[in-house]
Design a protein around this motif. Sequence first.
Motif, short mmCIF file in Angstrom:
data_model
loop_
_atom_site.label_atom_id
_atom_site.label_comp_id
_atom_site.label_asym_id
_atom_site.label_seq_id
_atom_site.Cartn_x
_atom_site.Cartn_y
_atom_site.Cartn_z
N ASP A 58 37.76 72.18 78.09
CA ASP A 58 37.68 72.59 79.49
C ASP A 58 38.66 73.70 79.85
O ASP A 58 38.62 74.23 80.96
N ALA A 59 39.57 74.03 78.96
CA ALA A 59 40.71 74.89 79.31
C ALA A 59 40.30 76.25 79.88
O ALA A 59 40.88 76.69 80.88
N ASP A 60 39.35 76.93 79.28
CA ASP A 60 38.96 78.26 79.77
C ASP A 60 38.41 78.18 81.19
O ASP A 60 38.83 78.94 82.07
N GLU A 61 37.48 77.26 81.40
CA GLU A 61 36.86 77.14 82.71
C GLU A 61 37.86 76.64 83.76
O GLU A 61 37.88 77.10 84.89
N ALA A 62 38.73 75.72 83.36
CA ALA A 62 39.75 75.21 84.28
C ALA A 62 40.72 76.32 84.68
O ALA A 62 41.08 76.44 85.86
N VAL A 81 46.78 75.87 79.97
CA VAL A 81 45.98 74.73 80.41
C VAL A 81 45.73 73.80 79.23
O VAL A 81 45.86 72.58 79.35
N ARG A 82 45.43 74.37 78.05
CA ARG A 82 45.27 73.54 76.84
C ARG A 82 46.54 72.75 76.56
O ARG A 82 46.49 71.57 76.24
N ALA A 83 47.69 73.41 76.66
CA ALA A 83 48.96 72.74 76.39
C ALA A 83 49.20 71.61 77.40
O ALA A 83 49.68 70.54 77.03
N TRP A 84 48.86 71.83 78.67
CA TRP A 84 49.03 70.78 79.68
C TRP A 84 48.12 69.59 79.38
O TRP A 84 48.52 68.45 79.52
N ILE A 85 46.89 69.88 78.98
CA ILE A 85 45.94 68.81 78.66
C ILE A 85 46.45 67.98 77.48
O ILE A 85 46.32 66.75 77.48
N GLU A 86 47.06 68.63 76.51
CA GLU A 86 47.53 67.94 75.31
C GLU A 86 48.92 67.32 75.47
O GLU A 86 49.31 66.49 74.64
N PRO A 102 39.14 62.86 83.13
CA PRO A 102 40.24 63.49 82.39
C PRO A 102 39.76 64.79 81.76
O PRO A 102 38.64 64.88 81.25
N ALA A 103 40.61 65.79 81.80
CA ALA A 103 40.27 67.08 81.20
C ALA A 103 40.30 66.97 79.69
O ALA A 103 41.04 66.17 79.11
N MET A 104 39.48 67.78 79.05
CA MET A 104 39.44 67.89 77.59
C MET A 104 39.86 69.30 77.22
O MET A 104 39.71 70.24 78.02
N GLY A 153 46.53 67.90 88.32
CA GLY A 153 47.45 67.47 87.29
C GLY A 153 48.63 66.73 87.87
O GLY A 153 49.00 66.93 89.03
N ALA A 154 49.20 65.86 87.04
CA ALA A 154 50.39 65.10 87.44
C ALA A 154 51.26 64.89 86.20
O ALA A 154 50.76 64.76 85.08
N SER A 155 52.56 64.85 86.44
CA SER A 155 53.49 64.52 85.37
C SER A 155 53.82 63.04 85.48
O SER A 155 53.73 62.45 86.56
N HIS A 156 54.19 62.44 84.39
CA HIS A 156 54.51 61.02 84.39
C HIS A 156 55.74 60.69 85.23
O HIS A 156 55.98 59.53 85.54
N SER A 157 56.49 61.71 85.63
CA SER A 157 57.65 61.50 86.49
C SER A 157 57.26 61.31 87.96
O SER A 157 58.11 61.02 88.79
N GLY A 158 55.96 61.47 88.27
CA GLY A 158 55.50 61.26 89.64
C GLY A 158 55.29 62.52 90.43
O GLY A 158 55.19 62.49 91.66
#
Length: 159
Positions: free
Chosen positions: A10-14, A49-54, A5-7, A74-79
Amino acid sequence: MLIRPAMVADADEAASVLRRSICDLCLSDHSGDAQTLAQWLANKTPENVRAWIEAPDCFIVVAEENGAIIGVGGASHSGEITLNYVAPEARFRGVSKAILKSLEAYLNLLGCEQITLTSTRAARTFYIAMGYEDGEAQEAAGEQAGLPMRKSLGPKERG
Protein backbone atom coordinates in the motif's frame (compact mmCIF):
# COMPACT_ATOMS: atom_id res chain seq x y z
CA MET A 1 -15.43 1.80 3.60
CA LEU A 2 -12.99 -0.60 5.21
CA ILE A 3 -10.36 0.38 7.78
CA ARG A 4 -7.58 -2.20 7.75
CA PRO A 5 -3.93 -2.52 8.71
CA ALA A 6 -1.69 -1.19 5.98
CA MET A 7 0.48 -3.57 3.97
CA VAL A 8 3.84 -2.81 2.39
CA ALA A 9 2.13 -3.04 -1.01
CA ASP A 10 0.00 0.00 0.00
CA ALA A 11 2.99 2.33 0.44
CA ASP A 12 2.93 4.07 -2.95
CA GLU A 13 -0.79 4.76 -2.91
CA ALA A 14 -0.75 5.73 0.78
CA ALA A 15 2.09 8.21 0.20
CA SER A 16 0.11 9.73 -2.65
CA VAL A 17 -2.93 10.19 -0.37
CA LEU A 18 -0.74 11.82 2.30
CA ARG A 19 0.79 14.25 -0.19
CA ARG A 20 -2.49 15.17 -1.91
CA SER A 21 -4.21 15.68 1.43
CA ILE A 22 -1.49 18.03 2.66
CA CYS A 23 -1.35 19.99 -0.61
CA ASP A 24 -5.10 20.33 -1.12
CA LEU A 25 -6.70 20.21 2.34
CA CYS A 26 -4.15 21.87 4.62
CA LEU A 27 -3.91 25.19 2.79
CA SER A 28 -4.67 27.13 5.98
CA ASP A 29 -1.50 25.60 7.46
CA HIS A 30 0.98 26.05 4.62
CA SER A 31 -0.67 28.94 2.71
CA GLY A 32 0.89 27.60 -0.46
CA ASP A 33 4.37 28.51 0.78
CA ALA A 34 6.76 26.30 -1.20
CA GLN A 35 9.35 26.00 1.58
CA THR A 36 6.79 25.08 4.26
CA LEU A 37 5.15 22.59 1.92
CA ALA A 38 8.48 21.03 0.98
CA GLN A 39 9.39 20.53 4.65
CA TRP A 40 6.02 18.95 5.39
CA LEU A 41 6.13 16.64 2.37
CA ALA A 42 9.79 15.67 2.76
CA ASN A 43 9.09 12.47 4.72
CA LYS A 44 5.83 11.54 2.97
CA THR A 45 7.55 9.23 0.50
CA PRO A 46 6.71 5.63 -0.42
CA GLU A 47 10.00 4.54 1.18
CA ASN A 48 9.13 6.18 4.51
CA VAL A 49 5.56 4.88 4.43
CA ARG A 50 6.97 1.36 3.89
CA ALA A 51 9.30 1.86 6.86
CA TRP A 52 6.40 3.05 9.05
CA ILE A 53 4.30 0.04 8.05
CA GLU A 54 7.16 -2.32 8.92
CA ALA A 55 8.18 -0.58 12.17
CA PRO A 56 7.40 -2.76 15.21
CA ASP A 57 6.36 0.24 17.33
CA CYS A 58 3.91 1.71 14.80
CA PHE A 59 0.41 0.83 13.72
CA ILE A 60 -0.52 2.12 10.26
CA VAL A 61 -4.02 1.74 8.83
CA VAL A 62 -5.64 2.63 5.54
CA ALA A 63 -9.21 3.43 4.68
CA GLU A 64 -10.17 1.60 1.53
CA GLU A 65 -13.19 2.02 -0.69
CA ASN A 66 -13.81 0.18 -3.96
CA GLY A 67 -10.20 -1.01 -3.94
CA ALA A 68 -8.74 2.50 -3.59
CA ILE A 69 -7.01 3.95 -0.54
CA ILE A 70 -8.86 7.08 0.58
CA GLY A 71 -7.23 7.66 3.96
CA VAL A 72 -4.12 6.86 5.98
CA GLY A 73 -3.71 6.80 9.74
CA GLY A 74 -0.93 5.93 12.10
CA ALA A 75 -0.11 5.65 15.78
CA SER A 76 2.99 4.91 17.80
CA HIS A 77 2.87 2.46 20.66
CA SER A 78 3.70 5.36 22.99
CA GLY A 79 0.16 6.70 22.45
CA GLU A 80 0.72 9.30 19.75
CA ILE A 81 -1.46 9.58 16.66
CA THR A 82 1.13 10.26 13.98
CA LEU A 83 -1.01 10.31 10.82
CA ASN A 84 -4.64 10.99 9.95
CA TYR A 85 -4.98 12.13 6.36
CA VAL A 86 -7.79 11.78 3.84
CA ALA A 87 -7.80 11.94 0.06
CA PRO A 88 -9.33 15.26 -1.06
CA GLU A 89 -12.14 13.48 -2.91
CA ALA A 90 -13.14 11.65 0.29
CA ARG A 91 -13.30 14.72 2.56
CA PHE A 92 -16.35 15.08 4.86
CA ARG A 93 -17.39 11.44 4.44
CA GLY A 94 -16.38 10.17 7.87
CA VAL A 95 -13.02 8.77 6.80
CA SER A 96 -10.93 10.67 9.38
CA LYS A 97 -13.39 9.77 12.11
CA ALA A 98 -13.27 6.07 11.21
CA ILE A 99 -9.46 6.11 11.09
CA LEU A 100 -9.25 7.92 14.43
CA LYS A 101 -11.67 5.50 16.13
CA SER A 102 -9.61 2.57 14.83
CA LEU A 103 -6.35 4.05 16.13
CA GLU A 104 -7.89 4.94 19.50
CA ALA A 105 -9.23 1.39 19.90
CA TYR A 106 -5.78 -0.01 19.11
CA LEU A 107 -4.06 2.29 21.61
CA ASN A 108 -6.67 1.41 24.23
CA LEU A 109 -5.87 -2.28 23.73
CA LEU A 110 -2.20 -1.45 24.29
CA GLY A 111 -3.15 0.11 27.62
CA CYS A 112 -2.48 3.74 26.71
CA GLU A 113 -4.29 6.05 29.10
CA GLN A 114 -3.70 9.22 27.11
CA ILE A 115 -3.41 9.89 23.40
CA THR A 116 -1.46 12.80 22.00
CA LEU A 117 -1.31 14.21 18.51
CA THR A 118 -0.22 17.29 16.64
CA SER A 119 -3.12 18.79 14.73
CA THR A 120 -3.13 21.08 11.76
CA ARG A 121 -5.14 24.30 12.01
CA ALA A 122 -7.44 22.79 9.38
CA ALA A 123 -8.22 19.75 11.59
CA ARG A 124 -8.34 21.33 15.06
CA THR A 125 -12.15 21.70 15.13
CA PHE A 126 -12.51 18.04 14.11
CA TYR A 127 -10.28 16.85 16.96
CA ILE A 128 -12.11 19.01 19.50
CA ALA A 129 -15.38 17.45 18.33
CA MET A 130 -13.73 14.03 18.84
CA GLY A 131 -12.95 14.79 22.49
CA TYR A 132 -9.41 16.15 22.22
CA GLU A 133 -8.17 19.17 24.16
CA ASP A 134 -5.45 21.64 23.34
CA GLY A 135 -2.10 20.59 24.76
CA GLU A 136 0.86 22.71 25.68
CA ALA A 137 2.50 24.53 22.82
CA GLN A 138 6.00 23.38 21.97
CA GLU A 139 8.69 25.04 19.92
CA ALA A 140 9.01 23.44 16.51
CA ALA A 141 12.67 23.23 15.52
CA GLY A 142 12.80 23.13 11.74
CA GLU A 143 9.55 21.20 11.47
CA GLN A 144 6.07 22.07 10.30
CA ALA A 145 4.48 23.80 13.28
CA GLY A 146 1.37 22.13 14.62
CA LEU A 147 -1.09 22.27 17.45
CA PRO A 148 -0.45 19.75 20.26
CA MET A 149 -3.61 18.04 21.48
CA ARG A 150 -4.45 15.25 23.91
CA LYS A 151 -7.28 12.99 24.97
CA SER A 152 -7.60 10.78 28.02
CA LEU A 153 -8.98 7.32 27.45
CA GLY A 154 -11.43 5.89 29.94
CA PRO A 155 -10.51 2.84 31.97
CA LYS A 156 -10.23 -0.27 29.85
CA GLU A 157 -13.11 -2.67 30.00
CA ARG A 158 -12.03 -5.69 32.03
CA GLY A 159 -13.72 -8.96 31.31
